[in-house]
Design an enzyme around this catalytic site. Structure first.
Site, mmCIF file in Angstrom:
data_model
loop_
_atom_site.group_PDB
_atom_site.id
_atom_site.type_symbol
_atom_site.label_atom_id
_atom_site.label_comp_id
_atom_site.label_asym_id
_atom_site.label_seq_id
_atom_site.Cartn_x
_atom_site.Cartn_y
_atom_site.Cartn_z
ATOM 1 N N THR A 167 74.260 -29.127 29.184
ATOM 2 C CA THR A 167 74.319 -27.583 28.570
ATOM 3 C C THR A 167 72.830 -26.956 28.934
ATOM 4 O O THR A 167 71.848 -27.795 29.052
ATOM 5 C CB THR A 167 74.481 -27.946 27.104
ATOM 6 N N ARG A 195 88.668 -27.172 21.636
ATOM 7 C CA ARG A 195 87.559 -27.333 20.895
ATOM 8 C C ARG A 195 86.213 -26.485 21.229
ATOM 9 O O ARG A 195 86.046 -26.285 22.313
ATOM 10 C CB ARG A 195 87.012 -28.909 21.086
ATOM 11 N N VAL A 196 85.658 -26.135 20.077
ATOM 12 C CA VAL A 196 84.360 -25.247 20.327
ATOM 13 C C VAL A 196 83.153 -26.097 19.724
ATOM 14 O O VAL A 196 83.132 -26.786 18.765
ATOM 15 C CB VAL A 196 84.330 -24.157 19.114
ATOM 16 N N GLY A 197 82.245 -25.983 20.571
ATOM 17 C CA GLY A 197 80.919 -26.835 20.224
ATOM 18 C C GLY A 197 79.974 -25.905 19.317
ATOM 19 O O GLY A 197 80.244 -24.763 18.908
ATOM 20 N N ASP A 198 78.744 -26.444 19.305
ATOM 21 C CA ASP A 198 77.689 -25.642 18.684
ATOM 22 C C ASP A 198 77.063 -24.533 19.361
ATOM 23 O O ASP A 198 76.610 -23.654 18.935
ATOM 24 C CB ASP A 198 76.451 -26.606 18.310
ATOM 25 N N THR A 218 71.028 -28.657 22.236
ATOM 26 C CA THR A 218 71.623 -29.319 22.934
ATOM 27 C C THR A 218 71.938 -30.730 22.433
ATOM 28 O O THR A 218 71.063 -31.336 21.727
ATOM 29 C CB THR A 218 71.208 -29.341 24.372
ATOM 30 N N GLY A 219 73.312 -31.323 22.652
ATOM 31 C CA GLY A 219 73.382 -32.563 22.176
ATOM 32 C C GLY A 219 74.891 -32.882 21.544
ATOM 33 O O GLY A 219 75.694 -32.033 22.156
ATOM 34 N N HIS A 220 75.066 -33.635 20.536
ATOM 35 C CA HIS A 220 76.214 -33.824 20.023
ATOM 36 C C HIS A 220 76.724 -32.624 19.101
ATOM 37 O O HIS A 220 76.280 -32.653 17.802
ATOM 38 C CB HIS A 220 76.290 -35.063 19.237
ATOM 39 N N GLY A 221 77.531 -31.779 19.537
ATOM 40 C CA GLY A 221 77.932 -30.689 18.792
ATOM 41 C C GLY A 221 78.277 -30.619 17.428
ATOM 42 O O GLY A 221 77.950 -29.851 16.521
#
Length: 297
Positions: A167, A195-198, A218-221
């Site tokens: 990211t 799926r939508v992340g952060d 950035t990371g685990h959304g």
């Protein structure tokens, strides 16, 4: 700016590590040049992120990871801190520079967040060219997708799909005291369709407020969303915390409360910058009027 927090090859470890750092250096130079030429923070972060969207090494734009259907779906957001204006796209079909489409949404001003085919229609209406997943898929991205699917087939553990990294994000403060943040990503390898992340969610992966500062995460959304990481971090800046301290504190909370990992970059309203990570790597670069260009992993 950052090039994504991660622990595997897509998180900038291994023989390509120097290439990730070099990419961040190139991007920060483009953003810094924008500021030196008199452009504002908003233009600087957009231009910097576009550099890494066009670099197939990163999980954004060209080279983004593939979803469970083997297709590219993209998320991006951009925000400025003066009027709290923002634009974002999520589950966007293949377009070369999602951050430019997010910027178009910000400039248009009618809506903040566009999704999926609605985002594609908005982009097409603004003159952006829709591409195919094949045109934006690199061989490394295809190999990572196949590896995750093979692992799932053998172990049956859905957690194998959570490999991310790559990211990209940028934060800036300009000479007028305005801050801005931008983040762009392809998300998780083999994520479910839609799926939508952060990254495209204001306050989660992206946030900017002149009274506090700017943040890209950035990371685990899923964990980042639940902690509203970007807003939590900028609120710490608002309360007077130094950027490095704020970055470390929110990542500690991300781990202790949710078991999540990631990275974060911050610029406060005074122009101080900070960053931290709880993953093995997070390529980053920084430069300022009193800060010579520095970069690392």
């Amino acid at each position: 700016m950052h090039g994504g927090a991660g622990d595997g090859p897509s998180g900038a470890s291994g023989p390509q590590a120097a290439d990730y750092e070099a990419g961040c250096r190139r991007a920060i130079q483009v953003g810094s040049q924008a500021l030196r030429s008199g452009l504002g923070a908003l233009d600087a972060v957009e231009r910097a992120v576009r550099v890494l969207e066009d670099d197939p090494l990163f999980n954004a734009g060209t080279g983004a990871c593939l979803n469970a259907a083997g297709l590219v779906e993209l998320d991006a957001a951009i925000m400025e801190g003066s009027g709290l204006r923002a634009g974002a796209v999520c589950a966007l079909p293949p377009f070369r520079n999602p951050i430019a489409i997010a910027r178009a949404a910000l400039d248009d001003g009618r809506h903040v967040l566009y999704a999926a085919e609605g985002a594609a229609a908005f982009a097409a209406d603004r003159g952006f060219e829709r591409l195919t997943s094949e045109a934006m898929t690199t061989e490394p991205a295809r190999r990572r997708w196949n590896a995750v699917r093979d692992s799932l087939a053998q172990s049956g553990k859905a957690a194998a799909a959570a490999r991310g990294g790559g990211t990209v994000g940028a934060v800036a403060r300009d000479a007028l005291g305005n801050v801005a943040a931008a983040t762009s990503t392809g998300g998780l390898v083999n994520k479910r369709v839609g799926r939508v992340g952060d990254s495209p969610l204001l306050g989660a992966g992206t946030y900017a407020d002149n009274e506090a500062g700017a943040c890209s995460a950035t990371g685990h959304g899923e964990s980042i969303m639940r902690l509203a990481l970007a807003k939590t971090a900028t609120d710490r800046l608002r309360a007077g915390a130094a950027p490095d301290d704020a970055a470390r504190a929110v990542l500690q909370a991300l781990g202790s409360r949710l078991g999540g990992t990631g990275g974060i970059i911050l610029a406060d309203h005074a122009g101080r910058v900070g960053w931290a990570r709880s993953t093995a790597t997070m390529p980053w670069a920084a430069e300022g009027e009193l800060l010579p260009l520095v970069a690392g992993l």
